[in-house]
Design an enzyme around this catalytic site. Structure first.
Site, short mmCIF file in Angstrom:
data_model
loop_
_atom_site.label_atom_id
_atom_site.label_comp_id
_atom_site.label_asym_id
_atom_site.label_seq_id
_atom_site.Cartn_x
_atom_site.Cartn_y
_atom_site.Cartn_z
N CYS A 83 12.44 -2.50 26.87
CA CYS A 83 12.25 -1.28 26.09
C CYS A 83 11.49 -0.28 26.95
CB CYS A 83 11.55 -1.56 24.76
SG CYS A 83 9.76 -1.54 24.83
N GLU A 84 11.90 0.96 26.86
CA GLU A 84 11.29 1.97 27.73
C GLU A 84 9.91 2.40 27.25
OE1 GLU A 84 14.08 5.15 27.83
OE2 GLU A 84 13.33 6.09 26.00
N HIS A 86 7.42 0.18 26.15
CA HIS A 86 6.40 -0.81 26.53
C HIS A 86 6.78 -1.60 27.78
CE1 HIS A 86 6.19 -0.18 22.12
NE2 HIS A 86 4.90 -0.12 22.35
N GLN A 124 17.22 0.55 22.10
CA GLN A 124 18.43 -0.14 21.65
C GLN A 124 19.50 0.83 21.16
OE1 GLN A 124 17.71 -3.55 19.08
NE2 GLN A 124 19.75 -3.41 18.20
N HIS A 152 12.77 -7.63 19.62
CA HIS A 152 11.95 -6.85 20.54
C HIS A 152 10.60 -7.50 20.75
CE1 HIS A 152 14.46 -3.09 20.75
NE2 HIS A 152 15.07 -3.80 19.82
N CYS A 154 8.09 -6.31 22.13
CA CYS A 154 6.97 -5.39 21.91
C CYS A 154 6.54 -5.42 20.44
CB CYS A 154 7.31 -3.97 22.37
SG CYS A 154 8.71 -3.21 21.55
#
Ligand SMILES: [Zn+2]
Length: 196
Positions: A83-84, A86, A124, A152, A154
């Protein structure tokens, strides 16, 4: 760079990770950590290798003329991304369907496209859309639909919201605008026929 597997900037990346470990309170000279900055740098280059790969070329290199114009479904494609927000992993399955319009591609190429886009920093929602667009713009099919189900880290590791929740995203165009066509795809995705 001697090893073509790795990109430029590897040494810089490793030296930054050394600083990061120190800032996190670690002793970067202790035995277990000596090689960690370089290992992390290499791992991160692998996990972001999609930046150097061209997903459209993967499809256009494997286009075959074919009159088949029923739904082609490639489901349960394993997906691992970061994920961009975290830079923590999210992972799950992608399901892709398209209805050819004169051309088909190799089935493994669809999985390659998922792999390339997921090996970039992502959200996503955008990942789902990019896969759909890539297939639409290269195969020009009668319709494309992409569904991604993912967990996820995060959310799970940080204890945010429901820790076992699965995020589902979908994107579609063309023939999949019709609910009936989407339904047919989802029935194929949810069938257990793949458990031979
Ligand atoms: Zn995140």
């Amino acid at each position: 760079m001697d090893n073509p597997e790795y990109r430029e900037g590897l040494d810089d990346l490793a030296s930054h990770y050394k600083s990061i470990l120190t800032l996190l309170g670690e002793d970067v000279e202790r035995e277990g950590l000596v090689k960690t900055p370089m290992r992390v740098a290499k791992a991160m280059q692998v996990l972001t290798r999609g930046y150097t790969q061209d997903p459209k070329k993967v499809l256009t290199d494997a286009l075959f003329k074919e009159d088949y114009n029923q739904m082609v479904v490639v489901k349960d494609i394993d997906l691992f991304s970061l994920c961009e927000h975290h830079m923590l992993p999210f992972y799950g399955k992608a399901h892709v369907a398209y209805i050819p319009n004169g051309y088909i591609t190799g089935l493994s190429k669809i999985a390659r496209v998922v792999d390339i886009f997921s090996h970039r920093l992502q959200v996503q929602e955008r990942l789902t859309q990019q896969i759909r667009e890539c297939i639409e713009e290269t195969l020009h099919p009668l319709g494309v639909m992409v569904v991604i189900e993912a967990k996820h880290m995060c959310m799970q590791m940080r204890g945010v919201e429901k820790q076992n929740s699965i995020t589902v995203t979908s994107d579609f165009c063309g023939a999949f605008e019709q609910a009936k066509t989407r339904q047919e795809f989802m029935e194929l995705v949810n069938s257990n026929s793949h458990k031979f």
